[in-house]
Design a protein around this motif. Structure first.
Motif, PDB file in Angstrom:
ATOM      1  N   MET A   1       0.836  -1.202   0.000  1.00 22.69           N
ATOM      2  CA  MET A   1       0.000   0.000   0.000  1.00 22.69           C
ATOM      3  C   MET A   1       0.873   1.255   0.000  1.00 22.69           C
ATOM      4  SD  MET A   1      -3.270  -0.709   2.449  1.00 22.69           S
ATOM      5  CE  MET A   1      -2.329  -0.690   3.971  1.00 22.69           C
ATOM      6  N   ASN A   2       0.398   2.303  -0.658  1.00 20.04           N
ATOM      7  CA  ASN A   2       1.076   3.579  -0.570  1.00 20.04           C
ATOM      8  C   ASN A   2       0.368   4.462   0.469  1.00 20.04           C
ATOM      9  OD1 ASN A   2      -1.206   4.702  -1.863  1.00 20.04           O
ATOM     10  ND2 ASN A   2      -0.276   4.495  -3.884  1.00 20.04           N
ATOM     11  N   ARG A   3       0.836   5.677   0.631  1.00 18.69           N
ATOM     12  CA  ARG A   3       0.281   6.561   1.663  1.00 18.69           C
ATOM     13  C   ARG A   3      -1.209   6.813   1.452  1.00 18.69           C
ATOM     14  NH1 ARG A   3       4.847   8.427  -0.311  1.00 18.69           N
ATOM     15  NH2 ARG A   3       6.714   8.559   0.982  1.00 18.69           N
ATOM     16  N   LEU A   4      -1.627   6.868   0.194  1.00 17.15           N
ATOM     17  CA  LEU A   4      -3.028   7.124  -0.118  1.00 17.15           C
ATOM     18  C   LEU A   4      -3.909   5.975   0.362  1.00 17.15           C
ATOM     19  CD1 LEU A   4      -4.763   9.263  -1.619  1.00 17.15           C
ATOM     20  CD2 LEU A   4      -4.528   7.835  -3.662  1.00 17.15           C
ATOM     21  N   ASN A   5      -3.501   4.750   0.068  1.00 16.67           N
ATOM     22  CA  ASN A   5      -4.264   3.587   0.526  1.00 16.67           C
ATOM     23  C   ASN A   5      -4.365   3.551   2.043  1.00 16.67           C
ATOM     24  OD1 ASN A   5      -2.351   1.863  -1.933  1.00 16.67           O
ATOM     25  ND2 ASN A   5      -4.422   2.609  -2.224  1.00 16.67           N
ATOM     26  N   ILE A   6      -3.257   3.845   2.708  1.00 18.52           N
ATOM     27  CA  ILE A   6      -3.219   3.824   4.176  1.00 18.52           C
ATOM     28  C   ILE A   6      -4.160   4.878   4.746  1.00 18.52           C
ATOM     29  CG2 ILE A   6      -1.741   4.233   6.193  1.00 18.52           C
ATOM     30  CD1 ILE A   6       0.561   3.020   4.493  1.00 18.52           C
ATOM     31  N   LEU A   7      -4.176   6.069   4.124  1.00 20.26           N
ATOM     32  CA  LEU A   7      -5.069   7.136   4.588  1.00 20.26           C
ATOM     33  C   LEU A   7      -6.521   6.692   4.524  1.00 20.26           C
ATOM     34  CD1 LEU A   7      -5.686  10.123   5.343  1.00 20.26           C
ATOM     35  CD2 LEU A   7      -5.697  10.606   2.877  1.00 20.26           C
ATOM     36  N   PHE A   8      -6.946   6.168   3.379  1.00 17.89           N
ATOM     37  CA  PHE A   8      -8.341   5.766   3.230  1.00 17.89           C
ATOM     38  C   PHE A   8      -8.689   4.611   4.156  1.00 17.89           C
ATOM     39  CE2 PHE A   8      -8.199   8.206  -0.727  1.00 17.89           C
ATOM     40  CZ  PHE A   8      -9.462   8.766  -0.731  1.00 17.89           C
ATOM     41  N   GLN A   9      -7.732   3.766   4.438  1.00 20.12           N
ATOM     42  CA  GLN A   9      -7.989   2.629   5.322  1.00 20.12           C
ATOM     43  C   GLN A   9      -8.126   3.055   6.775  1.00 20.12           C
ATOM     44  OE1 GLN A   9      -4.894  -0.540   6.359  1.00 20.12           O
ATOM     45  NE2 GLN A   9      -6.201  -1.660   4.934  1.00 20.12           N
ATOM     46  N   ASN A  10      -7.325   4.027   7.191  1.00 21.29           N
ATOM     47  CA  ASN A  10      -7.219   4.341   8.612  1.00 21.29           C
ATOM     48  C   ASN A  10      -8.065   5.510   9.085  1.00 21.29           C
ATOM     49  OD1 ASN A  10      -5.418   2.242   8.888  1.00 21.29           O
ATOM     50  ND2 ASN A  10      -3.597   3.544   8.774  1.00 21.29           N
ATOM     51  N   LYS A  11      -8.357   6.472   8.207  1.00 20.18           N
ATOM     52  CA  LYS A  11      -9.115   7.636   8.658  1.00 20.18           C
ATOM     53  C   LYS A  11     -10.573   7.497   8.266  1.00 20.18           C
ATOM     54  CE  LYS A  11      -9.180  12.606   9.089  1.00 20.18           C
ATOM     55  NZ  LYS A  11      -8.460  13.889   8.928  1.00 20.18           N
ATOM     56  N   LYS A  12     -11.443   7.623   9.221  1.00 17.71           N
ATOM     57  CA  LYS A  12     -12.865   7.410   8.968  1.00 17.71           C
ATOM     58  C   LYS A  12     -13.634   8.716   8.784  1.00 17.71           C
ATOM     59  CE  LYS A  12     -11.965   3.121   9.285  1.00 17.71           C
ATOM     60  NZ  LYS A  12     -11.728   2.413   7.998  1.00 17.71           N
ATOM     61  N   ASP A  13     -13.067   9.840   9.236  1.00 16.33           N
ATOM     62  CA  ASP A  13     -13.738  11.119   9.050  1.00 16.33           C
ATOM     63  C   ASP A  13     -13.695  11.533   7.581  1.00 16.33           C
ATOM     64  OD1 ASP A  13     -14.120  11.197  11.771  1.00 16.33           O
ATOM     65  OD2 ASP A  13     -12.341  12.431  12.147  1.00 16.33           O
ATOM     66  N   ALA A  14     -14.519  12.519   7.231  1.00 11.44           N
ATOM     67  CA  ALA A  14     -14.534  13.023   5.865  1.00 11.44           C
ATOM     68  C   ALA A  14     -13.167  13.608   5.505  1.00 11.44           C
ATOM     69  CB  ALA A  14     -15.618  14.092   5.722  1.00 11.44           C
ATOM     70  N   LEU A  15     -12.666  13.218   4.355  1.00  4.76           N
ATOM     71  CA  LEU A  15     -11.327  13.618   3.928  1.00  4.76           C
ATOM     72  C   LEU A  15     -11.378  14.885   3.076  1.00  4.76           C
ATOM     73  CD1 LEU A  15      -9.949  10.120   2.846  1.00  4.76           C
ATOM     74  CD2 LEU A  15      -9.590  11.293   5.022  1.00  4.76           C
ATOM     75  N   LEU A  16     -10.359  15.714   3.248  1.00  9.20           N
ATOM     76  CA  LEU A  16     -10.244  16.945   2.470  1.00  9.20           C
ATOM     77  C   LEU A  16      -8.947  16.923   1.677  1.00  9.20           C
ATOM     78  CD1 LEU A  16     -11.009  19.860   1.674  1.00  9.20           C
ATOM     79  CD2 LEU A  16      -9.878  20.626   3.784  1.00  9.20           C
ATOM     80  N   SER A  17      -9.066  17.065   0.359  1.00  3.74           N
ATOM     81  CA  SER A  17      -7.898  17.189  -0.508  1.00  3.74           C
ATOM     82  C   SER A  17      -7.865  18.602  -1.085  1.00  3.74           C
ATOM     83  CB  SER A  17      -7.953  16.169  -1.645  1.00  3.74           C
ATOM     84  OG  SER A  17      -6.858  16.347  -2.522  1.00  3.74           O
ATOM     85  N   ILE A  18      -6.673  19.150  -1.192  1.00  2.00           N
ATOM     86  CA  ILE A  18      -6.489  20.484  -1.752  1.00  2.00           C
ATOM     87  C   ILE A  18      -5.663  20.381  -3.030  1.00  2.00           C
ATOM     88  CG2 ILE A  18      -5.452  22.760  -1.406  1.00  2.00           C
ATOM     89  CD1 ILE A  18      -7.920  22.377   0.291  1.00  2.00           C
ATOM     90  N   TYR A  19      -6.169  21.006  -4.088  1.00  2.00           N
ATOM     91  CA  TYR A  19      -5.461  21.084  -5.370  1.00  2.00           C
ATOM     92  C   TYR A  19      -4.871  22.472  -5.543  1.00  2.00           C
ATOM     93  CZ  TYR A  19      -4.776  21.822 -10.367  1.00  2.00           C
ATOM     94  OH  TYR A  19      -4.233  22.146 -11.579  1.00  2.00           O
ATOM     95  N   PHE A  20      -3.651  22.532  -6.063  1.00  2.70           N
ATOM     96  CA  PHE A  20      -3.103  23.811  -6.514  1.00  2.70           C
ATOM     97  C   PHE A  20      -2.185  23.555  -7.700  1.00  2.70           C
ATOM     98  CE2 PHE A  20      -0.245  22.219  -3.244  1.00  2.70           C
ATOM     99  CZ  PHE A  20       1.022  22.435  -3.772  1.00  2.70           C
ATOM    100  N   THR A  21      -1.881  24.610  -8.430  1.00  2.00           N
ATOM    101  CA  THR A  21      -1.070  24.499  -9.643  1.00  2.00           C
ATOM    102  C   THR A  21       0.399  24.728  -9.321  1.00  2.00           C
ATOM    103  OG1 THR A  21      -2.937  25.336 -10.939  1.00  2.00           O
ATOM    104  CG2 THR A  21      -0.767  25.376 -11.987  1.00  2.00           C
ATOM    105  N   ALA A  22       1.253  23.794  -9.716  1.00  2.00           N
ATOM    106  CA  ALA A  22       2.687  23.943  -9.509  1.00  2.00           C
ATOM    107  C   ALA A  22       3.195  25.175 -10.252  1.00  2.00           C
ATOM    108  CB  ALA A  22       3.424  22.702 -10.011  1.00  2.00           C
ATOM    109  N   GLY A  23       4.029  25.970  -9.583  1.00  2.00           N
ATOM    110  CA  GLY A  23       4.579  27.158 -10.220  1.00  2.00           C
ATOM    111  C   GLY A  23       3.698  28.380 -10.143  1.00  2.00           C
ATOM    112  N   TYR A  24       2.604  28.304  -9.379  1.00  2.68           N
ATOM    113  CA  TYR A  24       1.698  29.433  -9.200  1.00  2.68           C
ATOM    114  C   TYR A  24       1.473  29.679  -7.705  1.00  2.68           C
ATOM    115  CZ  TYR A  24      -2.507  32.286  -9.192  1.00  2.68           C
ATOM    116  OH  TYR A  24      -3.405  33.302  -8.972  1.00  2.68           O
ATOM    117  N   PRO A  25       1.503  30.900  -7.237  1.00  2.77           N
ATOM    118  CA  PRO A  25       1.680  32.136  -8.003  1.00  2.77           C
ATOM    119  C   PRO A  25       3.124  32.419  -8.423  1.00  2.77           C
ATOM    120  CG  PRO A  25       1.387  32.633  -5.682  1.00  2.77           C
ATOM    121  CD  PRO A  25       1.159  31.157  -5.823  1.00  2.77           C
ATOM    122  N   ASN A  26       4.084  31.760  -7.785  1.00  6.11           N
ATOM    123  CA  ASN A  26       5.490  31.938  -8.144  1.00  6.11           C
ATOM    124  C   ASN A  26       6.088  30.593  -8.508  1.00  6.11           C
ATOM    125  OD1 ASN A  26       5.495  34.790  -7.315  1.00  6.11           O
ATOM    126  ND2 ASN A  26       5.333  33.963  -5.237  1.00  6.11           N
TER     127      ASN A  26
END
Length: 256
Positions: free
Chosen positions: A1-26
């Motif tokens: 398993m990678n970190r993502l699999n472990i997260l979904f397996q172990n945390k039962k609360d609602a999960l929050l993911s944040i997206y951002f663009t590499a190289g922005y704003p700087n």
């Protein structure tokens, strides 16, 4: 398993993911933002690599990609920046973008580079499922990378079942078939769509993205899935005054 699999397996609360663009704003913002987002309480991160023709993105992410490209961001630069990723960030990190830059970089090289810097998964919405399965799947498996597929309200049950068979992370449910940045529609149609997917009892967890911008839309997504992905709202926030210092405030505005 990678970190993502472990997260979904172990945390039962609602999960929050944040997206951002590499190289922005700087150009050199990438790791600073990732570290700040983790410290503020996000469960995992999606880093977008910019492309000159981002068809599925709304104006906010399109603009961030344009600026990032002007700043000099590309996959080679991004992987150089991410060499120190795991010295500063411990939560799962995914890369998200279009297939053209990946093909130019070389799919095998891309997967190898992801593994070298500690990336857990990849989201390439325009990579055809057939090509992934028949040409590239072994590269992903060798490097312990989850390939994340997208589902829309129009996706057939047959295709969703096949996606579920090929997935080993989570399935990304688009809240609608529009571009990014549109608000999550709280309607009978959306309820029926989310309920339909939930009732399929897929083996992979699901997350909702596109249009998550506040507590109401986050909680709505969490009623049906394991959580939600915030993209355009956060990218827009990064253009405000003292944004880096106020990232904890932004996270609390989504999940208090």
């Amino acid at each position: 398993m990678n970190r993502l699999n472990i997260l979904f397996q172990n945390k039962k609360d609602a999960l929050l993911s944040i997206y951002f663009t590499a190289g922005y704003p700087n150009l050199d913002s990438t790791l600073d933002i990732a570290e700040a987002v983790e410290k503020a309480g996000a469960d995992f991160i999606e880093i977008g690599f910019p492309y000159s023709d981002p068809l599925a993105d709304g104006p906010v992410i399109q603009n961030s990609s344009h600026i990032a490209l002007q700043n000099g961001m590309n996959l080679k630069v991004l992987f150089q920046q991410l060499k120190d990723l795991r010295k500063r960030v411990s939560i799962p990190v995914l890369l998200m973008g279009y297939v053209n830059p990946v093909l130019q970089y070389g799919v095998a090289n891309f997967c190898d580079s992801c593994a070298e810097v500690g990336i857990d998964g990849v989201i390439v919405p325009d990579l055809p499922m057939y090509e992934y399965e028949n040409l590239y799947k072994d590269n992903f498996i060798k490097n312990n990378l989850s390939n994340i597929f997208l589902v829309t309200p129009q996706t057939s049950e047959e295709r969703i079942r096949r996606i579920d068979e090929l997935s080993n992370g989570f399935i990304y449910l688009l809240s609608s078939s529009s571009t990014t940045g549109k608000n999550l529609t709280v309607s009978n149609e959306a309820d029926a769509y989310f309920s339909r997917i939930r009732d399929m009892k897929l083996k992979n967890p699901t997350m909702i993205g596109f249009g998550i911008s506040d507590v109401k839309s986050f909680n709505k997504a969490a009623e049906y899935t394991r959580g939600a992905i915030v993209g355009s709202a956060f990218v827009k926030f990064l253009d405000t005054e003292n944004a880096m210092e106020r990232i904890p405030e932004f996270i609390r505005s989504i999940r208090p």
